[in-house]
Design an enzyme around this catalytic site. Sequence first.
Site, mmCIF file in Angstrom:
data_model
loop_
_atom_site.group_PDB
_atom_site.id
_atom_site.type_symbol
_atom_site.label_atom_id
_atom_site.label_comp_id
_atom_site.label_asym_id
_atom_site.label_seq_id
_atom_site.Cartn_x
_atom_site.Cartn_y
_atom_site.Cartn_z
ATOM 1 N N TRP A 138 33.370 126.597 45.577
ATOM 2 C CA TRP A 138 33.968 125.465 46.305
ATOM 3 C C TRP A 138 34.368 124.361 45.346
ATOM 4 C CZ3 TRP A 138 35.663 127.473 50.353
ATOM 5 C CH2 TRP A 138 34.913 128.411 51.067
ATOM 6 N N ASP B 248 31.258 116.891 48.544
ATOM 7 C CA ASP B 248 31.466 117.912 49.570
ATOM 8 C C ASP B 248 30.078 118.281 50.082
ATOM 9 O OD1 ASP B 248 31.887 120.204 51.053
ATOM 10 O OD2 ASP B 248 32.895 121.328 49.455
ATOM 11 N N LYS C 19 29.413 124.657 59.455
ATOM 12 C CA LYS C 19 28.165 125.116 58.833
ATOM 13 C C LYS C 19 26.962 124.490 59.534
ATOM 14 C CE LYS C 19 30.754 127.147 55.712
ATOM 15 N NZ LYS C 19 31.365 126.429 54.608
HETATM 16 C C1 LIG Z 1 32.645 126.546 53.768
HETATM 17 C C2 LIG Z 1 32.783 125.534 52.704
HETATM 18 C C3 LIG Z 1 34.029 124.959 52.370
HETATM 19 C C4 LIG Z 1 35.327 125.389 53.021
HETATM 20 O O1 LIG Z 1 35.401 124.895 54.286
HETATM 21 P P1 LIG Z 1 36.724 125.105 55.190
HETATM 22 O O2 LIG Z 1 36.391 124.252 56.361
HETATM 23 O O3 LIG Z 1 36.791 126.566 55.499
HETATM 24 O O4 LIG Z 1 37.882 124.633 54.429
HETATM 25 C C5 LIG Z 1 34.058 123.992 51.400
HETATM 26 N N1 LIG Z 1 32.941 123.593 50.772
HETATM 27 C C6 LIG Z 1 31.731 124.110 51.055
HETATM 28 C C7 LIG Z 1 30.522 123.629 50.323
HETATM 29 C C8 LIG Z 1 31.616 125.105 52.021
HETATM 30 O O5 LIG Z 1 30.411 125.630 52.314
#
Ligand SMILES: *Cc1c(COP(=O)(O)O)cnc(C)c1O
Length: 355
Positions: free
Chosen positions: A100, A167, A191
Amino acid sequence: MKKHNFSAGPSVLPQEVINQASKAIIELDNIGLSLIEISHRSKEFISIMEEATERVIKITGLENKGYKAIFIQGGASLQFLMTAYNLLEKKAAYINTGTWAVKAIKEAKIIGEVNEIASSKDKNFNYIPKDYSVPQDADYIHITTNNTIFGTQYKSFPNTTVSLIADMSSDIFSRKIDYSKFDLFYAGAQKNMGPAGVTLVVIKESVLSKVSREIPSMLNYNSYIKAGSMSNTPPVFAVYTALLNLRWIESQGGLEELEKRNKNKAELLYNEIDKNPCFEGFAAKEDRSHMNVTFTLTDKSLSDDFNKIWEDNNISGLKGHRSVGGYRASIYNALPIESIELLVKCMKQFEKNFK
Ligand SMILES: *Cc1c(COP(=O)(O)O)cnc(C)c1O
């Protein structure tokens, strides 16, 4: 029968949230209309949006600190670009802890100069780098607080006067941290917060409006703040279901209580991984995630046998990401400890069968 859901995302939600969300699809709060057939400008939906953003600020302890919560479409992946678009003037620092972060770096490079100040690539991202210095002239430093794929998680955050952005897609609302250390954090809902389709962004308003470029309105945080996340039609179902989950978080006792539960859940599973000779943990011990637990079999030729045990026990979503292999148990807020107890039982069963 409902399965024990260890999926990495989209992932398990509290059953009462699923029940309430399903009801609202049929009819929202006795108004004679479905949640998904009313105007987003109706007083019912405006109040849903306002309550959701208020609860985010309250749960994260950011009241009266100049922060705004907004909901945006495009996933956490769009935030890789938007953060840079809105905040990167000259140069930004990134810590690379895997997939990521790699994607975040790639997008930011489109906008400006990126300094990758640390990386754990040398060991297939099984740890969090701790030895680095943050360039004082960077516009911000970007981290990924929990690495969903590799199962590593920051236990403490960079100590710096440079603007910290993160993030938090896979560990938002999972523990009590000082959110005011961050000038901006974002998380895709799917998540630990709600269904796919919406991303939460929390921003300290004073860090905005500093870059010289013109920002298209759909990429501009200011336009979302000004319009209360309604500059265009928001994903009403995802926002409403996220709100139900925010209410659930508070009803459970907030982040302090969830942190305690998550710690117990994670310890139960890691203890078995460490004790059971058939399994090996992937992430470095001091950086182990309390959300995504990655592990492998010591004898990989027995994977069919282990798979049969947990599949027969009504467990779902345990396969590891292809870049790590093995297994990944995602044990987000809504996963009950009973699911982990069952997984541990399967691991013990496997040990007994094949020792
Ligand atoms: C799943 C995830 C993403 C991507 O998320 P999307 O909503 O599919 O763009 C980005 N960063 C982390 C840490 C993730 O777990």
